[in-house]
Design a protein around this motif. Structure first.
Motif, short mmCIF file in Angstrom:
data_model
loop_
_atom_site.label_atom_id
_atom_site.label_comp_id
_atom_site.label_asym_id
_atom_site.label_seq_id
_atom_site.Cartn_x
_atom_site.Cartn_y
_atom_site.Cartn_z
N VAL A 87 103.77 14.38 5.57
CA VAL A 87 104.04 13.54 4.41
C VAL A 87 103.70 12.09 4.77
CG1 VAL A 87 105.81 12.66 2.84
CG2 VAL A 87 105.85 15.07 3.56
N LYS A 88 102.85 11.45 3.98
CA LYS A 88 102.43 10.08 4.25
C LYS A 88 103.40 9.10 3.57
CE LYS A 88 97.48 11.01 4.73
NZ LYS A 88 96.12 10.67 4.21
N VAL A 89 103.99 8.21 4.37
CA VAL A 89 104.96 7.24 3.87
C VAL A 89 104.55 5.86 4.33
CG1 VAL A 89 107.39 6.55 3.84
CG2 VAL A 89 106.79 8.98 4.07
N LEU A 90 104.60 4.89 3.42
CA LEU A 90 104.37 3.49 3.77
C LEU A 90 105.66 2.71 3.57
CD1 LEU A 90 102.29 1.31 4.62
CD2 LEU A 90 101.90 0.89 2.18
N ASN A 91 106.18 2.12 4.66
CA ASN A 91 107.36 1.26 4.60
C ASN A 91 106.90 -0.18 4.44
OD1 ASN A 91 110.31 2.37 5.33
ND2 ASN A 91 108.77 3.73 6.21
N LEU A 92 107.52 -0.88 3.50
CA LEU A 92 107.11 -2.24 3.16
C LEU A 92 108.30 -3.19 3.30
CD1 LEU A 92 104.85 -4.05 1.90
CD2 LEU A 92 105.74 -3.37 -0.35
N VAL A 93 108.11 -4.30 4.06
CA VAL A 93 109.21 -5.24 4.27
C VAL A 93 108.66 -6.63 4.52
CG1 VAL A 93 109.29 -4.84 6.78
CG2 VAL A 93 111.35 -5.62 5.59
N ALA A 94 109.39 -7.65 4.07
CA ALA A 94 109.10 -9.05 4.41
C ALA A 94 110.06 -9.44 5.51
CB ALA A 94 109.28 -9.95 3.19
N SER A 95 109.54 -9.77 6.68
CA SER A 95 110.40 -10.01 7.84
C SER A 95 110.23 -11.42 8.37
CB SER A 95 110.06 -9.00 8.95
OG SER A 95 110.83 -9.24 10.10
N THR A 96 111.34 -12.13 8.52
CA THR A 96 111.32 -13.45 9.16
C THR A 96 112.12 -13.46 10.44
OG1 THR A 96 113.20 -14.15 7.78
CG2 THR A 96 111.00 -14.69 6.98
N MET A 145 99.67 2.86 -9.39
CA MET A 145 98.91 3.88 -8.67
C MET A 145 99.58 5.26 -8.70
SD MET A 145 97.61 1.57 -5.44
CE MET A 145 96.40 2.79 -4.92
N GLY A 146 100.72 5.37 -9.38
CA GLY A 146 101.38 6.66 -9.52
C GLY A 146 102.01 7.18 -8.24
N PRO A 204 99.55 6.40 0.67
CA PRO A 204 100.84 7.06 0.90
C PRO A 204 101.24 7.97 -0.26
CG PRO A 204 101.20 4.82 0.15
CD PRO A 204 99.72 4.97 0.35
N GLN A 205 102.02 8.99 0.06
CA GLN A 205 102.64 9.83 -0.97
C GLN A 205 103.98 9.26 -1.41
OE1 GLN A 205 101.78 13.17 1.95
NE2 GLN A 205 102.08 14.34 0.06
N VAL A 206 104.55 8.38 -0.56
CA VAL A 206 105.84 7.73 -0.85
C VAL A 206 105.75 6.28 -0.40
CG1 VAL A 206 108.32 7.70 -0.41
CG2 VAL A 206 107.10 9.89 -0.49
N ALA A 225 107.72 13.20 -2.21
CA ALA A 225 106.34 13.62 -1.98
C ALA A 225 105.95 14.78 -2.88
CB ALA A 225 106.13 14.01 -0.52
N HIS A 226 106.91 15.64 -3.23
CA HIS A 226 106.65 16.78 -4.11
C HIS A 226 106.35 16.33 -5.54
CE1 HIS A 226 108.98 19.59 -1.18
NE2 HIS A 226 107.69 19.50 -0.87
N ARG A 227 106.74 15.07 -5.85
CA ARG A 227 106.48 14.54 -7.19
C ARG A 227 105.11 13.88 -7.29
NH1 ARG A 227 112.12 11.35 -8.71
NH2 ARG A 227 113.56 12.80 -7.70
N SER A 228 104.50 13.58 -6.15
CA SER A 228 103.25 12.80 -6.17
C SER A 228 102.04 13.68 -6.52
CB SER A 228 103.03 12.12 -4.82
OG SER A 228 102.91 13.08 -3.79
#
Length: 376
Positions: free
Chosen positions: A5-14, A110-111, A89-91, A373-376
């Motif tokens: 399962v492909k996952v992309l974690n996104l964060v703004a870090s200081t 992008m769904g 990513p799928q998630v 991921a099953h919803r993508s």
């Protein structure tokens, strides 16, 4: 990584905080055979890379960046679209209001199914309060929202996030990385704190929401009666100058140690006679879990998710926020009752082992990823 399962974690870090530690926990605990987890950070390229960037890169994680120049701008959105197209990513898993706002726009376009982990709100400035109010409304449109405490979950429900989207999941730590019986003598020698001195410490960002002025005011009451007591503040932040000035005004500067940001917290906790968290707002604080894992007696404000961690008088002591007198009384109690404090610390360690370890926590994260991921 076929079938992962492909996952992309996104964060703004200081700086290293709760969101950053959650990201590192995911990177360290996720089943890499089943999940292809990648990471994207919003960074100001005019400054040195944030510590999270270096730690993820050193851990051989797939890492992308989006450049920050202003709070939120179209340029960031364009860069984020490019990162998402590249990683496919799928998630999309977002952390914090900037990541949630921009990540949601890209994911909807992008769904891609979305999940946000909500670590709490500080309400530190009027502008931030506006952002945070908009943030809570934005969370209604995510597919899943992970709340790190019951208090945060209740706020989300009151903000209109459907209960069916909410996942209640306490923050967690890898308890095995915090061995019992660790020796803090080396760190005390580094600070020139003698074996007869009492060292009361706190670890975290030096900012208003952490309530550190009350820590210093309570400490001044203790030091007035016992000059062997030392106060330790570990961390950096915008309030450092103000706190140093307050220590001077209280006449306790020689007894207060500001040691800045440290990576070697595993050396620091064992050196403390007690750990104090005087915050005005919190989710489930990682520093509190770490102190308990090292069997330290802890005192913390009764705010946010803290009462979900500490059973007052059993695994730690709770105080009202903004009450320096009560905090001083509780600190004095532990100084005068070291055996009771040690027993409290032992029970705290068992509590963290049974309820806040990453081994169970990561299974819930993986379940959310599979479901989305099953919803993508």
């Amino acid at each position: 990584m076929v079938g992962a399962v492909k996952v992309l974690n996104l964060v703004a870090s200081t700086a290293m905080g709760g969101a950053e530690r959650v990201i590192l926990s995911i990177a360290g605990a996720i089943d890499r055979a089943a999940f292809d987890c990648r990471y994207c950070l919003f960074v100001d390229l005019r400054r040195p890379p944030p510590e999270l960037y270096e730690m993820l890169r050193n851990g051989k994680n797939e890492l992308s960046t989006v450049e920050i120049r202003r709070p939120i701008e179209a340029r960031q959105l364009r860069q984020l679209f490019a990162v998402v197209r590249k990683n496919r990513p799928q998630v999309l898993h977002t952390h914090g209001y900037r990541s949630d706002f921009l990540g949601l726009i890209v994911a909807k376009w992008m769904g891609i199914p979305t999940v946000s982990t909500v670590h709490g709100w500080t309400s530190a400035t009027p502008r931030l309060r506006v952002y945070e109010a908009c943030h809570r409304k934005c969370l209604r449109y995510f597919d899943k929202v992970i709340s790190v405490s019951q208090a945060i979950q209740q706020t989300l429900l009151e903000s209109g996030v459907p209960a069916t989207k909410l996942v209640r999941l306490n923050n967690a730590i890898n308890v095995g990385a915090y061995p019992e019986g660790s020796d803090g003598d080396g760190f005390r020698r580094e600070l020139a704190v003698g074996p007869g001195a009492k060292l009361i410490g706190t670890i975290g960002r030096l900012s208003v929401e952490k309530g550190l002025d009350y820590f210093l005011k309570a400490g001044a009451r203790i030091i007035a009666r016992d000059s062997s007591v030392k106060l330790l503040l570990v961390g950096e932040g915008p309030q450092r100058g103000e706190l140093e000035a307050l220590a001077k005004a209280l006449g306790i500067s020689p007894s207060v140690i500001f040691c800045g940001y440290r990576r070697d917290v595993e050396r620091i906790y064992p050196a403390l006679d007690m750990f104090v968290l005087p915050s005005l707002t919190e989710g489930i604080p990682m520093a509190l879990l770490e102190a308990m894992a090292f069997s330290r007696p802890v005192i913390a404000s009764r705010v946010g998710g803290v009462p979900e961690v500490i059973q007052d008088g059993v695994t730690g002591l709770l105080v009202s926020p903004k009450d320096a007198e009560q905090l001083a009384e509780r600190m004095r109690h532990l100084l005068c009752s070291p055996e009771a404090g040690a027993e409290m610390g032992r029970r705290a360690r068992k509590c963290v082992e049974s309820r806040f370890d990453t081994r169970a926590w990561i299974k819930t994260i993986e379940g959310v990823y599979r479901d989305l991921a099953h919803r993508s």
